[in-house]
Design a protein around this motif. Structure first.
Motif, mmCIF file in Angstrom:
data_model
loop_
_atom_site.group_PDB
_atom_site.id
_atom_site.type_symbol
_atom_site.label_atom_id
_atom_site.label_comp_id
_atom_site.label_asym_id
_atom_site.label_seq_id
_atom_site.Cartn_x
_atom_site.Cartn_y
_atom_site.Cartn_z
ATOM 1 N N ILE A 51 0.849 -1.291 0.169
ATOM 2 C CA ILE A 51 -0.033 0.065 -0.065
ATOM 3 C C ILE A 51 0.831 1.192 -0.101
ATOM 4 O O ILE A 51 1.623 1.427 0.753
ATOM 5 N N PHE A 52 0.608 2.100 -0.919
ATOM 6 C CA PHE A 52 1.586 3.289 -1.029
ATOM 7 C C PHE A 52 0.545 4.763 -1.068
ATOM 8 O O PHE A 52 -0.581 4.580 -1.668
ATOM 9 N N TYR A 53 0.959 5.713 -0.232
ATOM 10 C CA TYR A 53 0.256 6.940 0.018
ATOM 11 C C TYR A 53 1.333 7.814 0.445
ATOM 12 O O TYR A 53 2.353 7.886 0.487
ATOM 13 N N VAL A 54 0.788 9.059 0.668
ATOM 14 C CA VAL A 54 1.531 10.072 1.173
ATOM 15 C C VAL A 54 1.187 10.415 2.560
ATOM 16 O O VAL A 54 -0.086 10.243 2.897
ATOM 17 N N ALA A 55 2.155 10.593 3.565
ATOM 18 C CA ALA A 55 1.836 10.762 5.071
ATOM 19 C C ALA A 55 2.339 12.126 5.293
ATOM 20 O O ALA A 55 3.441 12.452 4.901
ATOM 21 N N TYR A 56 1.866 12.494 6.537
ATOM 22 C CA TYR A 56 2.538 13.793 7.275
ATOM 23 C C TYR A 56 2.828 13.539 8.590
ATOM 24 O O TYR A 56 1.523 13.128 9.373
ATOM 25 N N VAL A 57 3.973 13.610 9.148
ATOM 26 C CA VAL A 57 4.358 13.022 10.220
ATOM 27 C C VAL A 57 5.324 14.017 10.880
ATOM 28 O O VAL A 57 6.353 14.537 10.455
ATOM 29 N N SER A 58 5.032 14.137 12.361
ATOM 30 C CA SER A 58 5.933 14.918 13.156
ATOM 31 C C SER A 58 7.179 14.198 13.477
ATOM 32 O O SER A 58 7.472 13.452 13.173
ATOM 33 N N GLU A 59 8.302 15.301 13.484
ATOM 34 C CA GLU A 59 9.605 14.828 13.685
ATOM 35 C C GLU A 59 9.700 13.814 15.061
ATOM 36 O O GLU A 59 10.407 12.949 15.011
ATOM 37 N N GLN A 60 8.797 14.107 15.961
ATOM 38 C CA GLN A 60 9.005 13.259 17.324
ATOM 39 C C GLN A 60 8.345 12.039 17.077
ATOM 40 O O GLN A 60 8.624 10.869 17.772
ATOM 41 N N ASN A 61 7.476 11.787 16.066
ATOM 42 C CA ASN A 61 7.030 10.406 15.627
ATOM 43 C C ASN A 61 7.793 9.705 14.463
ATOM 44 O O ASN A 61 7.321 8.609 14.120
ATOM 45 N N LEU A 62 8.819 9.981 14.269
ATOM 46 C CA LEU A 62 9.639 9.626 13.430
ATOM 47 C C LEU A 62 11.064 9.061 13.838
ATOM 48 O O LEU A 62 11.667 9.637 14.634
ATOM 49 N N ILE A 63 11.449 7.941 13.121
ATOM 50 C CA ILE A 63 12.978 7.264 13.450
ATOM 51 C C ILE A 63 13.667 7.039 12.549
ATOM 52 O O ILE A 63 12.916 6.437 11.339
ATOM 53 N N SER A 64 14.906 6.943 12.274
ATOM 54 C CA SER A 64 15.655 6.519 11.006
ATOM 55 C C SER A 64 15.304 4.860 10.717
ATOM 56 O O SER A 64 15.218 4.048 11.900
ATOM 57 N N ASP A 65 15.160 4.720 9.673
ATOM 58 C CA ASP A 65 14.888 3.374 9.065
ATOM 59 C C ASP A 65 16.298 2.782 8.665
ATOM 60 O O ASP A 65 16.733 3.187 7.683
ATOM 61 N N VAL A 66 16.599 1.839 9.381
ATOM 62 C CA VAL A 66 18.192 1.009 9.097
ATOM 63 C C VAL A 66 17.827 -0.230 8.351
ATOM 64 O O VAL A 66 18.935 -0.811 8.485
#
Length: 114
Positions: A69-84
């Motif tokens: 499933i592909f879409y556009v998301a809008y996310v705050s900095e505090q709710n993101l982490i690097s994907d390693v």
């Protein structure tokens, strides 16, 4: 010439970075950033209070995906982490803004100069 004041903001993530949501099961590629919340109040109130972010922080636009499933998301900095993870995102819109993947992030397409 207009006198436009621009404020430089510091962000944790760069355009082209691969990130994932801290609580929800999706990941994506950052393609734009707002210095602070810039969406509707209705959208903001729809976020569960347990993960509702502060408004006075960078918010990122992502080419997001969860499985196929592909879409556009809008996310705050505090709710993101690097994907390693080693797997590159497959969102079909990536190729419209980025030319290739290099040094851990997607590189934006060169813009034509008029």
């Amino acid at each position: 010439m207009d006198n436009i004041k621009q404020e430089l903001i510091e962000t944790k993530f760069a355009i082209g970075a691969i990130v994932k949501h801290r609580f929800l099961d999706f990941r994506g590629v950052i393609f734009d950033v707002d210095p602070e919340f810039n969406n509707t109040e209705e959208w903001y109130q729809s976020i569960p209070t347990s993960i509702r972010p502060r408004k006075n922080q960078p918010f990122y636009h992502l080419f997001a995906e969860n499985g196929q499933i592909f879409y556009v998301a809008y996310v705050s900095e505090q709710n993101l982490i690097s994907d390693v993870s080693e797997e590159l995102p497959k969102h079909p819109e990536i190729k419209n803004i980025f030319s290739h993947f290099e040094d851990g992030k997607f590189v934006p397409l060169a813009r034509a100069v008029n």
